[in-house]
Design an enzyme around this catalytic site. Structure first.
Site, PDB file in Angstrom:
ATOM      1  N   HIS A  84      25.970 -30.720  69.417  1.00  0.00           N
ATOM      2  CA  HIS A  84      27.100 -29.790  69.527  1.00  0.00           C
ATOM      3  C   HIS A  84      28.414 -30.340  68.966  1.00  0.00           C
ATOM      4  O   HIS A  84      29.491 -30.086  69.505  1.00  0.00           O
ATOM      5  CB  HIS A  84      27.300 -29.343  70.978  1.00  0.00           C
ATOM      6  N   CYS A 115      32.010 -27.869  76.346  1.00  0.00           N
ATOM      7  CA  CYS A 115      31.052 -28.789  75.725  1.00  0.00           C
ATOM      8  C   CYS A 115      31.587 -29.663  74.596  1.00  0.00           C
ATOM      9  O   CYS A 115      31.644 -30.888  74.718  1.00  0.00           O
ATOM     10  CB  CYS A 115      29.862 -27.999  75.195  1.00  0.00           C
TER      11      CYS A 115
END
Length: 573
Positions: free
Chosen positions: A152, A96
């Site tokens: 994130h 990610c």
């Protein structure tokens, strides 16, 4: 031999998708003193800056889209891709944070210090503040910028938040994964908190709304209230289809015939996301944006096969440097594309979106020095050759070193125990431990027998530290040529050495107990004050506090109760 015979029975002939080796080229800039300042550096076919919608999905496997012969229904994505340009030589990162950081900065991980793992919720770490981000460049070009979905990229101090990194508005989560309805996220036993934010505030009132629907509705609202005559950039980072596997029941019912429960739920989430994209596209048309829009669709990494995802027929999965971890689903849909309805084999990497989109917006890319990305719009829109000829997948000096790697094994120029991967033209090299290396057909996604799958992993991956593939002729990475072509291995190792000399120290700090949601009103969010943040200094390892102090009393108290709880649980068992 048995493995090749067994796994090759259903392979389609994708081996014909080779591309030619390309020469480096620079995009031509067309200027006209009679043009409006905002329009003078726009591509020739553009009369005004286009609206840009970038859609990023989470953990969607290479096989998990209709036009890749999937068992999952994605009619809207299939239609958008068919009417646009499919990118079948498109690369992302295996997890990610790295993909998101490279999208936002246009730089490889080694140039931002984020080359190891992800940014965890309790780490005092975020996307380096000295990096000029994609939305900041678009703001300079006169764009209104909005982000909806998963960030994130760190949040330990307010300067790290999306609204401080170039986005005018933000609705979404700051951490890596949350419950799709409650927005709770646990970073270990007892370390749980709420994670849905509106701007820089906690969005408590949105709890209970399924995130995929919530995000699509927010995009529609933004479009409804914005003036379509003014350029807009919307970054839609869906939480879907990352775990936990949650979907409205009516979508799961469509896949009731699937015997694999994880795959059934996962498929439902993908189809639900497809409908969300349909609603966003409908809003673009309804409110007058579509004719001057560019829609980019991308996955962030390969699918997680243990959670219903499929990368078949590619090798590997999320978290690995095999093609199943780094080759992504990607396409561009736009009325502004010159050559539509085709498949492109031009080499494209996620870092390329930064210079490509800034150039489309009429921004100045030359001011952003040190970019690793290229403007690939001519390759996408006109079918020209890609300016990119190589990709550094990564160099991670902190990842577990391969047992059988050595400096001698790398001709004395590279330690093959170090996890690294690079592609140069047709060739791909991997060193160290690339990660789980199996090929997993869709019907074998979970609870598959370990026999022959694990046999190849043990005999191939564990006992080696160097692999070489002609990735154009062998996209499934079945024929390791490292022994036959030591000359190519040596050449690619030299490229790794070259890149490694430009790398900055890894930023992967130790977790800080101050980040616990209990100290922040029950929600994940910034926890370090400006003074505290200044006391954290980076280096080649964990960040350390300059002002070393004894643990606070409340920290000791929390530690006592944690140990007590562990003992009580042990007695129950």
């Amino acid at each position: 031999m048995a493995v090749y015979a067994l796994t090759g029975f259903s392979l389609v002939s994708l081996l014909s998708f080779g591309y030619l080796s390309w020469d480096w080229m620079k995009p031509s800039l067309v200027t006209d003193v009679s043009m409006d300042p905002m329009e003078k550096s726009l591509p020739p076919a553009f009369s005004k800056p286009p609206h840009i919608i970038f859609i990023l999905t989470d953990d969607q496997g290479y096989h998990d889209i209709g036009y890749h012969d999937s068992d999952i229904q994605t009619p809207m994505l299939d239609r958008l891709a068919a009417e646009g340009v499919k990118l079948e030589n498109y690369y992302i990162q295996p997890i990610c944070t790295p993909s998101r950081s490279q999208l936002i900065t246009g730089r490889y991980q080694i140039h931002t210090g984020l080359q190891h793992s992800i940014i965890r919720p309790r780490q005092p770490n975020c996307l380096p503040l000295d990096q000029v981000t994609l939305p900041q460049k678009l703001q300079e070009a006169g764009y209104s910028t909005h982000m909806v979905g998963k960030w994130h990229l760190g949040f330990y101090k307010k300067e790290c938040l999306p609204t401080r990194r170039g986005f005018d508005t933000f609705l979404g989560s700051l951490t890596g994964n949350v419950d799709y309805y409650t927005y709770d996220n646990c970073d270990g036993p007892g370390v749980c908190g709420y994670d849905l934010h509106e701007g820089e505030n906690v969005a408590w009132d949105q709890s209970g709304k399924y995130s995929t629907f919530l995000y699509a509705q927010r995009v529609s609202k933004i479009l409804a209230t914005h003036n379509p005559k003014e350029p807009i950039f919307i970054y839609v980072a869906f939480q879907a289809v990352h775990t936990p596997l949650q979907s409205p029941k009516e979508y799961i019912y469509r896949y009731r015939s699937m015997g694999n429960v994880a795959r059934r739920k996962y498929a439902a989430m993908v189809t639900c996301m497809d409908e969300a994209v349909r609603n966003i596209t409908w809003a673009l048309k309804k409110y007058g944006y579509y004719d001057n829009s560019v829609i980019v669709f991308s996955t962030d990494n390969g699918g997680q096969t243990f959670s219903g995802g499929s990368n078949w027929p590619l090798r590997g999965r999320k978290g690995t440097y095999w093609e199943g971890g780094v080759r992504g689903i990607g396409f561009v849909h736009s009325p502004l594309i010159k050559r539509k309805r085709r498949t492109s084999w031009a080499l494209v990497h996620i870092t390329d979106w930064y210079p490509t989109l800034v150039t489309l917006a009429g921004g100045n890319v030359s001011e952003a020095e040190g970019l690793d990305g290229y403007n690939v719009w001519p390759a996408i829109s006109e079918g020209k050759e890609s300016p990119r000829t190589e990709i550094l997948h990564n160099i991670d000096p902190l990842y577990n070193h391969a047992k059988h790697g050595s400096l001698a094994g790398g001709f004395g120029i590279w330690n093959t125990a170090v996890q690294a991967s690079i592609r140069v033209r047709d060739w791909k090299l991997l060193t160290g431990d690339p990660g789980y290396s199996d090929w997993i057909p869709p019907q074998m996604l979970t609870n598959f027998p370990g026999s022959w799958w694990n046999l190849e992993r043990l005999t191939d991956s564990v006992r080696k530290s160097v692999w070489l593939f002609n990735i154009t002729a062998d996209p499934y990475e079945r024929d390791d040529l490292s022994d036959q072509r030591p000359d190519v291995v040596r050449a690619l190792l030299k490229r790794l050495v070259h890149y490694n000399r430009t790398a900055i120290p890894v930023r992967y700090p130790a977790e800080n107990p101050r980040a616990h949601p209990d100290f922040n009103g029950g929600a994940w969010g910034p926890w370090a004050s400006e003074e505290e943040a200044e006391n954290w200094e980076g280096g080649g390892g964990p960040l350390r506090n300059k002002n070393k102090k004894k643990k606070c009393k409340i920290c000791k108290l929390r530690s006592f109760f944690r140990k007590l709880n562990t003992r009580l649980m042990s007695n129950r068992i």
